[in-house]
Design a protein around this motif. Structure first.
Motif, PDB file in Angstrom:
ATOM      1  N   SER A   1       6.829  -2.859   3.444  1.00  0.00           N
ATOM      2  CA  SER A   1       5.554  -3.568   3.462  1.00  0.00           C
ATOM      3  C   SER A   1       5.059  -3.778   4.883  1.00  0.00           C
ATOM      4  CB  SER A   1       5.721  -4.930   2.772  1.00  0.00           C
ATOM      5  OG  SER A   1       4.501  -5.608   2.729  1.00  0.00           O
ATOM      6  N   SER A   2       3.746  -3.877   4.994  1.00  0.00           N
ATOM      7  CA  SER A   2       3.132  -4.287   6.251  1.00  0.00           C
ATOM      8  C   SER A   2       3.047  -5.807   6.252  1.00  0.00           C
ATOM      9  CB  SER A   2       1.724  -3.689   6.366  1.00  0.00           C
ATOM     10  OG  SER A   2       0.877  -4.243   5.366  1.00  0.00           O
TER      11      SER A   2
ATOM     12  N   ASN B   1       0.190  -6.932   3.906  1.00  0.00           N
ATOM     13  CA  ASN B   1       0.509  -6.795   2.490  1.00  0.00           C
ATOM     14  C   ASN B   1       1.466  -7.900   2.047  1.00  0.00           C
ATOM     15  OD1 ASN B   1       0.354  -5.190  -0.031  1.00  0.00           O
ATOM     16  ND2 ASN B   1       2.542  -5.002   0.337  1.00  0.00           N
TER      17      ASN B   1
ATOM     18  N   ARG C   1      -0.410 -11.051   1.567  1.00  0.00           N
ATOM     19  CA  ARG C   1      -1.130 -11.088   0.283  1.00  0.00           C
ATOM     20  C   ARG C   1      -0.186 -11.461  -0.865  1.00  0.00           C
ATOM     21  NH1 ARG C   1      -4.456  -6.715   2.244  1.00  0.00           N
ATOM     22  NH2 ARG C   1      -2.865  -5.212   1.655  1.00  0.00           N
TER      23      ARG C   1
ATOM     24  N   ASP D   1       5.030  -3.103  11.430  1.00  0.00           N
ATOM     25  CA  ASP D   1       3.887  -2.324  10.936  1.00  0.00           C
ATOM     26  C   ASP D   1       3.907  -0.881  11.433  1.00  0.00           C
ATOM     27  OD1 ASP D   1       3.025  -4.470   9.492  1.00  0.00           O
ATOM     28  OD2 ASP D   1       1.148  -4.751  10.587  1.00  0.00           O
TER      29      ASP D   1
ATOM     30  N   LYS E   1      -5.169   4.532   2.637  1.00  0.00           N
ATOM     31  CA  LYS E   1      -4.063   3.789   2.029  1.00  0.00           C
ATOM     32  C   LYS E   1      -3.453   2.804   3.005  1.00  0.00           C
ATOM     33  CE  LYS E   1      -2.949   6.997  -1.553  1.00  0.00           C
ATOM     34  NZ  LYS E   1      -2.278   6.919  -2.771  1.00  0.00           N
TER      35      LYS E   1
ATOM     36  N   LYS F   1      -3.447  -1.419   2.958  1.00  0.00           N
ATOM     37  CA  LYS F   1      -2.233  -2.229   3.082  1.00  0.00           C
ATOM     38  C   LYS F   1      -2.301  -3.154   4.286  1.00  0.00           C
ATOM     39  CE  LYS F   1       0.184  -0.843  -0.425  1.00  0.00           C
ATOM     40  NZ  LYS F   1       0.596  -1.752  -1.471  1.00  0.00           N
ATOM     41  N   GLY F   2      -3.426  -3.135   5.016  1.00  0.00           N
ATOM     42  CA  GLY F   2      -3.622  -4.063   6.111  1.00  0.00           C
ATOM     43  C   GLY F   2      -3.047  -3.624   7.438  1.00  0.00           C
TER      44      GLY F   2
END
Length: 186
Positions: free
Chosen positions: A28-29, A32, A35, A74, A98, A102-103
């Protein structure tokens, strides 16, 4: 009664455990993960009450701690996701979209895509054609009838027209980089 258990009370320990559980299953970033944790926080706040600003501060502290421990990176996430999407047949545009969803910051996306040269894009187009059975991967009798549809599929996936035409109009799959026996010998 919905049959759903009450959400846990929002604490740093709960958020950290939830974040670690998520990261055990998914790369994950930071954005993300934020969130994901905000969704959990909203459920908890709706049930137990509390202030959103306090929840956001707890989430930021958990994210900073996990990033400090090396669980969130990241740049590494963008590189890993880029490589994965290329293997699956992702175009440069699709990968950018994409990662942005995912930020991942635009500069980080650009750095991850630095090695995405035209040859990598061509290989990705072949991978998508192989996976979706487009162009030379179709039965020969059906190729002409589906040419426009196959070109449109590669265009929607974000591939430039020249690459899409080269893949779809190839006579055989011999031009497919996956068929090259020397490709893994480097």
């Amino acid at each position: 009664m919905t049959g759903r258990a009450a959400p846990p009370l929002l604490t740093t320990a709960y958020l950290e455990a939830a974040a670690l559980h998520y990261l055990e299953r998914f790369a994950s970033s930071r954005a993300n993960l934020r969130r994901v944790l905000l969704t959990k926080a909203r459920r908890s706040l709706a049930h137990h009450g509390g202030e959103r600003e306090e929840a956001e501060a707890l989430i930021e502290a958990v994210i900073a701690r996990l990033a400090g421990l090396g669980y969130l990176d990241d740049a590494a996430y963008a590189e890993m996701k880029t490589a994965s999407l290329i293997r699956r047949g992702g175009s440069r545009r699709a990968i950018q979209a994409k990662l942005a969803a995912k930020g991942v910051a635009a500069e980080t996306v650009r750095a991850a895509l630095e090695e995405f040269d035209p040859e990598a894009e061509r290989a990705a187009a072949w991978a998508l054609a192989r996976r979706r059975r487009l162009g030379p991967f179709r039965p020969p009798a059906a190729r002409a009838a589906h040419r426009d549809r196959d070109l449109a599929a590669l265009a929607r996936a974000g591939f430039p027209g020249e690459i899409a035409r080269a893949v779809i109009d190839a006579e055989t799959t011999e031009a497919d980089p996956a068929d090259d026996p020397t490709r893994d010998m480097a």
